[in-house]
Design a protein around this motif. Structure first.
Motif, mmCIF file in Angstrom:
data_model
loop_
_atom_site.group_PDB
_atom_site.id
_atom_site.type_symbol
_atom_site.label_atom_id
_atom_site.label_comp_id
_atom_site.label_asym_id
_atom_site.label_seq_id
_atom_site.Cartn_x
_atom_site.Cartn_y
_atom_site.Cartn_z
ATOM 1 N N ALA A 100 0.804 -1.221 0.000
ATOM 2 C CA ALA A 100 0.000 0.000 0.000
ATOM 3 C C ALA A 100 0.841 1.277 0.000
ATOM 4 O O ALA A 100 0.422 2.287 -0.559
ATOM 5 N N PHE A 101 2.012 1.240 0.632
ATOM 6 C CA PHE A 101 2.794 2.468 0.804
ATOM 7 C C PHE A 101 4.138 2.396 0.086
ATOM 8 O O PHE A 101 4.711 1.315 -0.049
ATOM 9 N N GLY A 102 4.650 3.540 -0.290
ATOM 10 C CA GLY A 102 5.980 3.622 -0.879
ATOM 11 C C GLY A 102 5.949 3.944 -2.351
ATOM 12 O O GLY A 102 5.658 3.082 -3.174
ATOM 13 N N ASN A 103 6.235 5.200 -2.696
ATOM 14 C CA ASN A 103 6.286 5.611 -4.094
ATOM 15 C C ASN A 103 7.719 5.916 -4.511
ATOM 16 O O ASN A 103 8.559 6.261 -3.684
ATOM 17 N N TYR A 104 7.986 5.794 -5.802
ATOM 18 C CA TYR A 104 9.262 6.278 -6.346
ATOM 19 C C TYR A 104 9.262 7.789 -6.244
ATOM 20 O O TYR A 104 8.246 8.438 -6.496
ATOM 21 N N ARG A 105 10.417 8.332 -5.822
ATOM 22 C CA ARG A 105 10.557 9.787 -5.765
ATOM 23 C C ARG A 105 11.776 10.186 -6.553
ATOM 24 O O ARG A 105 12.867 9.721 -6.245
ATOM 25 N N HIS A 106 11.603 11.040 -7.536
ATOM 26 C CA HIS A 106 12.705 11.461 -8.405
ATOM 27 C C HIS A 106 13.469 10.235 -8.883
ATOM 28 O O HIS A 106 14.698 10.197 -8.856
ATOM 29 N N PRO A 110 11.206 3.543 -2.977
ATOM 30 C CA PRO A 110 10.886 3.829 -1.571
ATOM 31 C C PRO A 110 11.788 3.032 -0.644
ATOM 32 O O PRO A 110 12.340 2.010 -1.036
ATOM 33 N N LYS A 111 11.921 3.515 0.598
ATOM 34 C CA LYS A 111 12.818 2.872 1.557
ATOM 35 C C LYS A 111 12.083 2.505 2.837
ATOM 36 O O LYS A 111 11.102 3.163 3.195
ATOM 37 N N VAL A 112 12.590 1.476 3.503
ATOM 38 C CA VAL A 112 12.082 1.121 4.829
ATOM 39 C C VAL A 112 13.247 1.052 5.812
ATOM 40 O O VAL A 112 14.268 0.421 5.556
ATOM 41 N N LEU A 113 13.066 1.758 6.928
ATOM 42 C CA LEU A 113 14.086 1.816 7.970
ATOM 43 C C LEU A 113 13.754 0.799 9.058
ATOM 44 O O LEU A 113 12.590 0.652 9.425
ATOM 45 N N TYR A 114 14.745 0.074 9.524
ATOM 46 C CA TYR A 114 14.533 -0.800 10.690
ATOM 47 C C TYR A 114 15.854 -0.976 11.419
ATOM 48 O O TYR A 114 16.920 -0.775 10.845
ATOM 49 N N PRO A 115 15.795 -1.321 12.715
ATOM 50 C CA PRO A 115 17.036 -1.494 13.462
ATOM 51 C C PRO A 115 17.697 -2.819 13.101
ATOM 52 O O PRO A 115 17.024 -3.742 12.639
ATOM 53 N N ASP A 116 18.998 -2.895 13.303
ATOM 54 C CA ASP A 116 19.752 -4.096 12.986
ATOM 55 C C ASP A 116 20.647 -4.426 14.183
ATOM 56 O O ASP A 116 21.415 -3.574 14.589
ATOM 57 N N PRO A 117 20.564 -5.622 14.785
ATOM 58 C CA PRO A 117 19.763 -6.767 14.337
ATOM 59 C C PRO A 117 18.297 -6.678 14.737
ATOM 60 O O PRO A 117 17.955 -6.118 15.760
ATOM 61 N N SER A 118 17.458 -7.263 13.863
ATOM 62 C CA SER A 118 16.043 -7.396 14.159
ATOM 63 C C SER A 118 15.492 -8.583 13.370
ATOM 64 O O SER A 118 16.263 -9.439 12.922
ATOM 65 N N PHE A 119 14.188 -8.611 13.187
ATOM 66 C CA PHE A 119 13.493 -9.714 12.528
ATOM 67 C C PHE A 119 13.940 -9.804 11.059
ATOM 68 O O PHE A 119 13.730 -8.842 10.306
ATOM 69 N N PRO A 120 14.534 -10.915 10.609
ATOM 70 C CA PRO A 120 15.065 -10.998 9.239
ATOM 71 C C PRO A 120 13.988 -10.817 8.164
ATOM 72 O O PRO A 120 14.294 -10.466 7.028
ATOM 73 N N ALA A 236 -4.889 4.285 12.547
ATOM 74 C CA ALA A 236 -5.982 5.236 12.325
ATOM 75 C C ALA A 236 -6.973 4.645 11.323
ATOM 76 O O ALA A 236 -6.575 4.047 10.326
ATOM 77 N N ARG A 237 -8.282 4.837 11.571
ATOM 78 C CA ARG A 237 -9.261 4.120 10.748
ATOM 79 C C ARG A 237 -9.215 4.519 9.270
ATOM 80 O O ARG A 237 -9.429 3.663 8.418
ATOM 81 N N ASP A 238 -8.878 5.787 8.963
ATOM 82 C CA ASP A 238 -8.822 6.137 7.538
ATOM 83 C C ASP A 238 -7.634 5.461 6.854
ATOM 84 O O ASP A 238 -7.734 5.058 5.686
ATOM 85 N N ALA A 239 -6.521 5.300 7.578
ATOM 86 C CA ALA A 239 -5.360 4.596 7.009
ATOM 87 C C ALA A 239 -5.652 3.105 6.871
ATOM 88 O O ALA A 239 -5.351 2.490 5.842
ATOM 89 N N ILE A 240 -6.276 2.528 7.903
ATOM 90 C CA ILE A 240 -6.632 1.103 7.853
ATOM 91 C C ILE A 240 -7.571 0.850 6.662
ATOM 92 O O ILE A 240 -7.437 -0.149 5.948
ATOM 93 N N ALA A 241 -8.487 1.780 6.403
ATOM 94 C CA ALA A 241 -9.424 1.624 5.283
ATOM 95 C C ALA A 241 -8.681 1.591 3.946
ATOM 96 O O ALA A 241 -9.068 0.853 3.032
ATOM 97 N N GLU A 242 -7.600 2.375 3.821
ATOM 98 C CA GLU A 242 -6.817 2.351 2.572
ATOM 99 C C GLU A 242 -6.064 1.031 2.437
ATOM 100 O O GLU A 242 -6.052 0.413 1.366
ATOM 101 N N ILE A 243 -5.410 0.595 3.508
ATOM 102 C CA ILE A 243 -4.635 -0.657 3.445
ATOM 103 C C ILE A 243 -5.572 -1.842 3.190
ATOM 104 O O ILE A 243 -5.220 -2.810 2.519
ATOM 105 N N ASP A 244 -6.786 -1.734 3.703
ATOM 106 C CA ASP A 244 -7.774 -2.802 3.533
ATOM 107 C C ASP A 244 -8.048 -3.088 2.048
ATOM 108 O O ASP A 244 -8.446 -4.186 1.679
ATOM 109 N N LYS A 245 -7.804 -2.072 1.200
ATOM 110 C CA LYS A 245 -8.064 -2.264 -0.227
ATOM 111 C C LYS A 245 -7.059 -3.212 -0.878
ATOM 112 O O LYS A 245 -7.335 -3.780 -1.926
#
Ligand SMILES: *Cc1c(COP(=O)(O)O)cnc(C)c1O
Length: 363
Positions: A100-106, A110-120, A236-245
Protein backbone atom coordinates in the motif's frame (compact mmCIF):
# COMPACT_ATOMS: atom_id res chain seq x y z
CA UNK A 1 12.59 -15.65 -23.39
CA UNK A 2 12.18 -17.68 -20.27
CA UNK A 3 10.30 -17.12 -17.06
CA UNK A 4 13.66 -16.39 -15.43
CA UNK A 5 14.03 -13.10 -17.25
CA UNK A 6 10.74 -11.94 -15.82
CA UNK A 7 11.57 -12.70 -12.21
CA UNK A 8 11.42 -9.46 -10.25
CA UNK A 9 14.73 -7.91 -9.36
CA UNK A 10 16.08 -9.19 -6.02
CA UNK A 11 14.02 -12.41 -5.88
CA UNK A 12 16.73 -14.74 -7.26
CA UNK A 13 19.10 -13.65 -4.48
CA UNK A 14 16.62 -14.53 -1.71
CA UNK A 15 16.42 -17.94 -0.03
CA UNK A 16 13.03 -19.46 0.78
CA UNK A 17 12.31 -19.91 4.49
CA UNK A 18 13.15 -23.48 5.46
CA UNK A 19 13.02 -24.45 9.07
CA UNK A 20 14.57 -27.45 10.72
CA UNK A 21 13.17 -30.80 9.62
CA UNK A 22 11.75 -31.78 13.00
CA UNK A 23 10.92 -35.33 11.87
CA UNK A 24 14.59 -36.21 11.55
CA UNK A 25 15.20 -35.60 15.24
CA UNK A 26 12.60 -37.86 16.82
CA UNK A 27 9.58 -37.01 18.93
CA UNK A 28 11.57 -35.95 21.99
CA UNK A 29 13.21 -32.93 20.45
CA UNK A 30 12.91 -29.76 22.55
CA UNK A 31 11.94 -27.20 19.91
CA UNK A 32 13.36 -24.01 21.38
CA UNK A 33 14.14 -22.45 18.00
CA UNK A 34 10.97 -20.64 16.87
CA UNK A 35 9.61 -18.68 19.85
CA UNK A 36 6.38 -20.66 19.81
CA UNK A 37 4.52 -21.50 22.99
CA UNK A 38 5.56 -24.93 24.30
CA UNK A 39 2.09 -25.78 25.66
CA UNK A 40 -0.89 -27.15 23.73
CA UNK A 41 -4.42 -26.03 24.73
CA UNK A 42 -5.86 -27.71 27.83
CA UNK A 43 -8.62 -30.34 27.46
CA UNK A 44 -11.22 -27.73 28.52
CA UNK A 45 -9.96 -25.24 25.99
CA UNK A 46 -9.94 -27.94 23.30
CA UNK A 47 -13.55 -28.72 24.18
CA UNK A 48 -14.38 -25.07 23.50
CA UNK A 49 -12.51 -25.22 20.19
CA UNK A 50 -14.46 -28.31 19.11
CA UNK A 51 -17.77 -26.58 19.92
CA UNK A 52 -16.68 -23.52 17.93
CA UNK A 53 -15.68 -25.72 14.97
CA UNK A 54 -19.13 -27.32 14.87
CA UNK A 55 -20.59 -23.89 14.10
CA UNK A 56 -18.21 -23.15 11.21
CA UNK A 57 -19.94 -23.12 7.83
CA UNK A 58 -17.03 -24.45 5.77
CA UNK A 59 -19.13 -24.37 2.58
CA UNK A 60 -19.49 -20.57 2.89
CA UNK A 61 -16.93 -17.80 2.63
CA UNK A 62 -16.22 -16.36 6.07
CA UNK A 63 -16.90 -12.70 6.86
CA UNK A 64 -14.74 -10.90 4.31
CA UNK A 65 -12.77 -8.92 6.91
CA UNK A 66 -13.06 -11.30 9.87
CA UNK A 67 -15.43 -8.98 11.73
CA UNK A 68 -16.18 -11.34 14.66
CA UNK A 69 -12.49 -11.62 15.47
CA UNK A 70 -11.87 -7.90 14.96
CA UNK A 71 -14.66 -7.25 17.46
CA UNK A 72 -13.09 -9.62 19.99
CA UNK A 73 -9.67 -7.98 19.58
CA UNK A 74 -11.14 -4.46 19.73
CA UNK A 75 -12.76 -5.27 23.04
CA UNK A 76 -9.50 -6.65 24.37
CA UNK A 77 -7.47 -3.64 23.24
CA UNK A 78 -10.12 -0.98 24.05
CA UNK A 79 -10.30 0.26 20.48
CA UNK A 80 -12.78 0.06 17.57
CA UNK A 81 -13.02 -2.85 15.07
CA UNK A 82 -12.44 -0.50 12.12
CA UNK A 83 -9.03 0.39 13.58
CA UNK A 84 -7.96 -3.25 13.07
CA UNK A 85 -6.87 -5.10 9.92
CA UNK A 86 -6.45 -8.88 10.16
CA UNK A 87 -3.67 -10.86 8.54
CA UNK A 88 -2.83 -14.51 8.12
CA UNK A 89 -0.14 -13.93 10.73
CA UNK A 90 1.18 -10.44 11.37
CA UNK A 91 3.76 -10.88 8.59
CA UNK A 92 0.91 -10.73 6.09
CA UNK A 93 -0.09 -7.29 7.35
CA UNK A 94 3.54 -6.25 6.88
CA UNK A 95 3.30 -7.31 3.24
CA UNK A 96 0.06 -5.32 2.91
CA UNK A 97 1.80 -2.22 4.28
CA UNK A 98 4.55 -2.54 1.69
CA UNK A 99 2.00 -3.03 -1.07
CA UNK A 100 0.00 0.00 0.00
CA UNK A 101 2.79 2.47 0.80
CA UNK A 102 5.98 3.62 -0.88
CA UNK A 103 6.29 5.61 -4.09
CA UNK A 104 9.26 6.28 -6.35
CA UNK A 105 10.56 9.79 -5.77
CA UNK A 106 12.71 11.46 -8.40
CA UNK A 107 13.41 7.98 -9.80
CA UNK A 108 14.50 6.50 -6.45
CA UNK A 109 12.68 3.50 -4.93
CA UNK A 110 10.89 3.83 -1.57
CA UNK A 111 12.82 2.87 1.56
CA UNK A 112 12.08 1.12 4.83
CA UNK A 113 14.09 1.82 7.97
CA UNK A 114 14.53 -0.80 10.69
CA UNK A 115 17.04 -1.49 13.46
CA UNK A 116 19.75 -4.10 12.99
CA UNK A 117 19.76 -6.77 14.34
CA UNK A 118 16.04 -7.40 14.16
CA UNK A 119 13.49 -9.71 12.53
CA UNK A 120 15.07 -11.00 9.24
CA UNK A 121 11.67 -10.96 7.55
CA UNK A 122 11.62 -7.15 7.35
CA UNK A 123 14.32 -7.26 4.71
CA UNK A 124 12.73 -10.16 2.83
CA UNK A 125 9.29 -8.53 2.62
CA UNK A 126 10.88 -5.22 1.60
CA UNK A 127 12.90 -6.79 -1.22
CA UNK A 128 9.85 -8.68 -2.48
CA UNK A 129 8.04 -5.35 -2.80
CA UNK A 130 10.82 -3.34 -4.40
CA UNK A 131 11.32 -1.36 -1.19
CA UNK A 132 14.96 -0.60 -0.35
CA UNK A 133 16.08 -1.70 3.15
CA UNK A 134 17.77 0.88 5.38
CA UNK A 135 19.07 -1.04 8.43
CA UNK A 136 20.34 1.13 11.30
CA UNK A 137 22.68 -0.56 13.82
CA UNK A 138 21.62 -0.84 17.44
CA UNK A 139 24.18 0.18 20.04
CA UNK A 140 26.24 -2.33 22.07
CA UNK A 141 23.44 -2.71 24.62
CA UNK A 142 20.96 -3.42 21.78
CA UNK A 143 19.28 -0.07 22.36
CA UNK A 144 18.31 2.62 19.84
CA UNK A 145 20.86 5.26 18.91
CA UNK A 146 18.34 8.08 18.66
CA UNK A 147 20.72 10.66 17.20
CA UNK A 148 21.86 8.25 14.49
CA UNK A 149 18.26 7.29 13.71
CA UNK A 150 17.26 10.96 13.44
CA UNK A 151 20.10 11.66 11.03
CA UNK A 152 19.19 8.61 8.96
CA UNK A 153 15.53 9.64 8.85
CA UNK A 154 16.44 13.18 7.74
CA UNK A 155 18.87 11.93 5.10
CA UNK A 156 17.02 8.91 3.68
CA UNK A 157 13.40 10.10 4.03
CA UNK A 158 12.06 6.51 4.35
CA UNK A 159 8.40 5.88 3.53
CA UNK A 160 8.21 3.20 6.22
CA UNK A 161 9.93 2.25 9.47
CA UNK A 162 9.45 -0.86 11.55
CA UNK A 163 10.65 -1.50 15.10
CA UNK A 164 9.96 -4.73 16.96
CA UNK A 165 9.50 -3.98 20.67
CA UNK A 166 10.43 -6.25 22.41
CA UNK A 167 12.96 -6.86 19.67
CA UNK A 168 13.78 -10.23 18.13
CA UNK A 169 16.44 -11.68 18.49
CA UNK A 170 17.81 -9.36 21.20
CA UNK A 171 14.80 -9.69 23.55
CA UNK A 172 14.80 -6.11 24.89
CA UNK A 173 12.05 -3.53 24.54
CA UNK A 174 12.63 -0.03 23.18
CA UNK A 175 11.59 3.13 25.02
CA UNK A 176 8.06 4.10 23.92
CA UNK A 177 8.89 7.82 24.19
CA UNK A 178 11.85 7.44 21.83
CA UNK A 179 9.73 5.45 19.35
CA UNK A 180 7.00 8.08 19.54
CA UNK A 181 9.51 10.91 18.89
CA UNK A 182 10.96 9.01 15.92
CA UNK A 183 7.46 8.41 14.53
CA UNK A 184 6.70 12.11 14.70
CA UNK A 185 9.99 13.02 13.07
CA UNK A 186 9.38 10.53 10.25
CA UNK A 187 5.82 11.71 9.70
CA UNK A 188 5.34 8.72 7.38
CA UNK A 189 4.42 5.07 8.09
CA UNK A 190 5.91 4.02 11.44
CA UNK A 191 5.17 0.48 12.62
CA UNK A 192 5.82 -0.89 16.09
CA UNK A 193 5.83 -4.70 15.86
CA UNK A 194 4.47 -5.90 19.20
CA UNK A 195 4.64 -9.67 18.51
CA UNK A 196 6.13 -10.12 22.03
CA UNK A 197 4.33 -7.29 23.85
CA UNK A 198 2.10 -9.66 25.83
CA UNK A 199 5.19 -10.87 27.73
CA UNK A 200 6.38 -7.33 28.32
CA UNK A 201 3.03 -6.04 29.60
CA UNK A 202 3.49 -2.71 27.80
CA UNK A 203 2.04 -1.56 24.53
CA UNK A 204 1.86 1.48 22.29
CA UNK A 205 -1.76 0.70 21.39
CA UNK A 206 -2.94 3.77 23.30
CA UNK A 207 -0.84 6.07 21.11
CA UNK A 208 -1.81 5.46 17.50
CA UNK A 209 -4.71 7.93 17.59
CA UNK A 210 -2.45 10.75 18.78
CA UNK A 211 0.67 10.10 16.70
CA UNK A 212 0.09 10.49 12.94
CA UNK A 213 1.30 7.49 10.91
CA UNK A 214 1.84 5.26 13.95
CA UNK A 215 0.74 1.64 13.50
CA UNK A 216 0.95 -1.23 15.96
CA UNK A 217 1.36 -4.82 14.73
CA UNK A 218 0.17 -7.64 16.98
CA UNK A 219 0.28 -11.42 16.71
CA UNK A 220 -1.39 -14.38 18.37
CA UNK A 221 1.50 -16.65 17.36
CA UNK A 222 3.60 -16.27 20.50
CA UNK A 223 0.77 -16.83 22.97
CA UNK A 224 -0.19 -20.29 21.81
CA UNK A 225 -1.92 -19.98 18.43
CA UNK A 226 0.97 -19.99 15.93
CA UNK A 227 -0.71 -22.70 13.87
CA UNK A 228 -3.83 -20.61 13.28
CA UNK A 229 -1.85 -17.81 11.60
CA UNK A 230 -3.55 -14.80 13.15
CA UNK A 231 -2.09 -11.31 13.27
CA UNK A 232 -3.38 -7.77 13.20
CA UNK A 233 -2.40 -4.27 12.23
CA UNK A 234 -3.83 -1.43 14.31
CA UNK A 235 -3.91 2.17 13.14
CA UNK A 236 -5.98 5.24 12.33
CA UNK A 237 -9.26 4.12 10.75
CA UNK A 238 -8.82 6.14 7.54
CA UNK A 239 -5.36 4.60 7.01
CA UNK A 240 -6.63 1.10 7.85
CA UNK A 241 -9.42 1.62 5.28
CA UNK A 242 -6.82 2.35 2.57
CA UNK A 243 -4.64 -0.66 3.44
CA UNK A 244 -7.77 -2.80 3.53
CA UNK A 245 -8.06 -2.26 -0.23
CA UNK A 246 -4.86 -4.27 -0.90
CA UNK A 247 -5.83 -7.09 1.48
CA UNK A 248 -6.89 -10.19 -0.42
CA UNK A 249 -10.51 -10.90 0.49
CA UNK A 250 -11.10 -13.73 2.98
CA UNK A 251 -7.40 -13.74 3.88
CA UNK A 252 -8.23 -15.22 7.29
CA UNK A 253 -10.00 -18.58 7.17
CA UNK A 254 -13.32 -19.38 8.82
CA UNK A 255 -11.53 -21.90 11.04
CA UNK A 256 -8.95 -19.35 12.18
CA UNK A 257 -11.65 -16.75 12.89
CA UNK A 258 -13.77 -19.22 14.86
CA UNK A 259 -10.90 -20.62 16.94
CA UNK A 260 -9.38 -17.18 17.46
CA UNK A 261 -12.72 -15.95 18.82
CA UNK A 262 -13.08 -19.06 20.99
CA UNK A 263 -9.61 -18.52 22.48
CA UNK A 264 -10.14 -14.82 23.17
CA UNK A 265 -13.49 -15.40 24.86
CA UNK A 266 -11.86 -18.02 27.12
CA UNK A 267 -11.21 -16.03 30.28
CA UNK A 268 -7.50 -15.76 31.00
CA UNK A 269 -6.44 -17.72 27.86
CA UNK A 270 -3.64 -15.31 26.97
CA UNK A 271 -2.88 -14.05 30.48
CA UNK A 272 -2.37 -17.50 31.95
CA UNK A 273 0.08 -18.43 29.21
CA UNK A 274 1.95 -15.16 29.63
CA UNK A 275 2.28 -15.67 33.41
CA UNK A 276 3.55 -19.22 32.89
CA UNK A 277 6.11 -18.26 30.26
CA UNK A 278 7.42 -15.26 32.22
CA UNK A 279 7.84 -17.39 35.38
CA UNK A 280 9.64 -20.10 33.38
CA UNK A 281 11.82 -17.47 31.72
CA UNK A 282 12.96 -16.25 35.15
CA UNK A 283 13.80 -19.80 36.23
CA UNK A 284 15.66 -20.52 32.98
CA UNK A 285 17.53 -17.22 33.18
CA UNK A 286 18.64 -17.88 36.77
CA UNK A 287 19.89 -21.37 35.87
CA UNK A 288 21.73 -20.16 32.77
CA UNK A 289 23.41 -17.33 34.69
CA UNK A 290 25.07 -19.93 36.91
CA UNK A 291 26.91 -21.47 33.97
CA UNK A 292 30.46 -20.08 33.88
CA UNK A 293 31.41 -18.30 30.69
CA UNK A 294 27.83 -17.80 29.52
CA UNK A 295 26.43 -14.27 29.10
CA UNK A 296 22.64 -14.08 29.42
CA UNK A 297 20.98 -10.91 28.14
CA UNK A 298 17.89 -9.51 29.89
CA UNK A 299 14.66 -10.34 28.06
CA UNK A 300 11.18 -8.84 27.91
CA UNK A 301 10.01 -11.60 25.56
CA UNK A 302 9.49 -15.41 25.55
CA UNK A 303 13.10 -16.21 24.70
CA UNK A 304 16.61 -15.53 25.95
CA UNK A 305 19.64 -14.42 24.00
CA UNK A 306 22.88 -15.97 25.32
CA UNK A 307 26.51 -15.56 24.33
CA UNK A 308 28.57 -18.73 24.61
CA UNK A 309 32.33 -18.80 25.20
CA UNK A 310 33.19 -20.87 22.11
CA UNK A 311 31.91 -21.29 18.54
CA UNK A 312 28.11 -20.93 18.74
CA UNK A 313 27.36 -23.14 15.74
CA UNK A 314 29.31 -25.98 17.32
CA UNK A 315 27.50 -25.47 20.61
CA UNK A 316 24.16 -25.53 18.75
CA UNK A 317 25.14 -28.79 17.03
CA UNK A 318 26.05 -30.35 20.37
CA UNK A 319 22.79 -29.18 21.92
CA UNK A 320 20.96 -30.77 19.01
CA UNK A 321 22.70 -34.08 19.59
CA UNK A 322 21.40 -33.75 23.16
CA UNK A 323 17.84 -33.31 21.82
CA UNK A 324 17.64 -29.51 22.19
CA UNK A 325 17.14 -27.30 19.14
CA UNK A 326 17.97 -23.60 19.53
CA UNK A 327 18.43 -20.78 17.03
CA UNK A 328 21.98 -19.99 16.02
CA UNK A 329 22.09 -16.22 15.44
CA UNK A 330 25.88 -15.94 15.67
CA UNK A 331 26.30 -14.82 12.06
CA UNK A 332 24.21 -11.70 12.66
CA UNK A 333 26.14 -8.46 13.27
CA UNK A 334 26.65 -7.64 17.01
CA UNK A 335 25.62 -11.22 17.88
CA UNK A 336 28.82 -13.21 17.42
CA UNK A 337 28.74 -16.42 19.51
CA UNK A 338 25.05 -15.84 20.34
CA UNK A 339 22.20 -18.34 20.50
CA UNK A 340 18.50 -17.56 20.88
CA UNK A 341 16.67 -19.93 23.18
CA UNK A 342 12.87 -20.04 23.35
CA UNK A 343 11.39 -20.66 26.80
CA UNK A 344 10.06 -24.24 26.72
CA UNK A 345 8.38 -26.56 29.21
CA UNK A 346 10.11 -27.01 32.59
CA UNK A 347 11.69 -30.30 31.49
CA UNK A 348 12.79 -28.90 28.12
CA UNK A 349 14.40 -25.92 29.84
CA UNK A 350 16.16 -28.23 32.28
CA UNK A 351 17.50 -30.33 29.40
CA UNK A 352 18.71 -27.19 27.70
CA UNK A 353 20.51 -25.96 30.84
CA UNK A 354 22.15 -29.36 31.40
CA UNK A 355 23.26 -29.62 27.79
CA UNK A 356 24.67 -26.09 27.84
CA UNK A 357 26.45 -26.74 31.11
CA UNK A 358 28.11 -29.68 29.37
CA UNK A 359 29.40 -27.67 26.47
CA UNK A 360 29.58 -23.98 27.38
CA UNK A 361 32.51 -24.18 29.77
CA UNK A 362 35.72 -23.72 27.75
CA UNK A 363 37.89 -26.85 27.79
C1 LIG B 1 7.34 -14.15 15.61
C2 LIG B 1 7.36 -12.76 15.13
C3 LIG B 1 6.25 -12.23 14.45
C4 LIG B 1 5.00 -13.05 14.29
O1 LIG B 1 4.68 -13.31 12.99
P1 LIG B 1 3.27 -14.01 12.71
O2 LIG B 1 3.17 -13.86 11.23
O3 LIG B 1 2.23 -13.24 13.45
O4 LIG B 1 3.37 -15.42 13.17
C5 LIG B 1 6.28 -10.92 14.06
N1 LIG B 1 7.36 -10.14 14.32
C6 LIG B 1 8.43 -10.61 14.98
C7 LIG B 1 9.53 -9.72 15.31
C8 LIG B 1 8.45 -11.95 15.39
O5 LIG B 1 9.53 -12.41 16.04
Amino acid sequence: MSWKEHLREGIAELTALRLFDYDTAGPDLARLDCNELAFAPTPDELEGFVCALREVAVHRYPDVSGLPLREALAKRWHIEPDEILLGSGSVETLAMLMTAFGNYRHGAPPKVLYPDPSFPYYEVVARCHGVRPVPVPLDRTFQLDEACLERTIDRERPALAIFASPNNPTGNRFDAEVLDRLARRMDAVFVVDEAYADFDGRTMLSRFRATPGLFVMRSLSKVGLAGLRLGALVGARDAIAEIDKVRLPWNVSAVAIALGCAALTCPDFVERRVRTVVALRHTLETALRKIPGLVVYPSDANFLLVRVPSDASEVAQRLLRGGVLVKDVSRVGLLERCLRITVGTPSENERCVNALRGCATPA
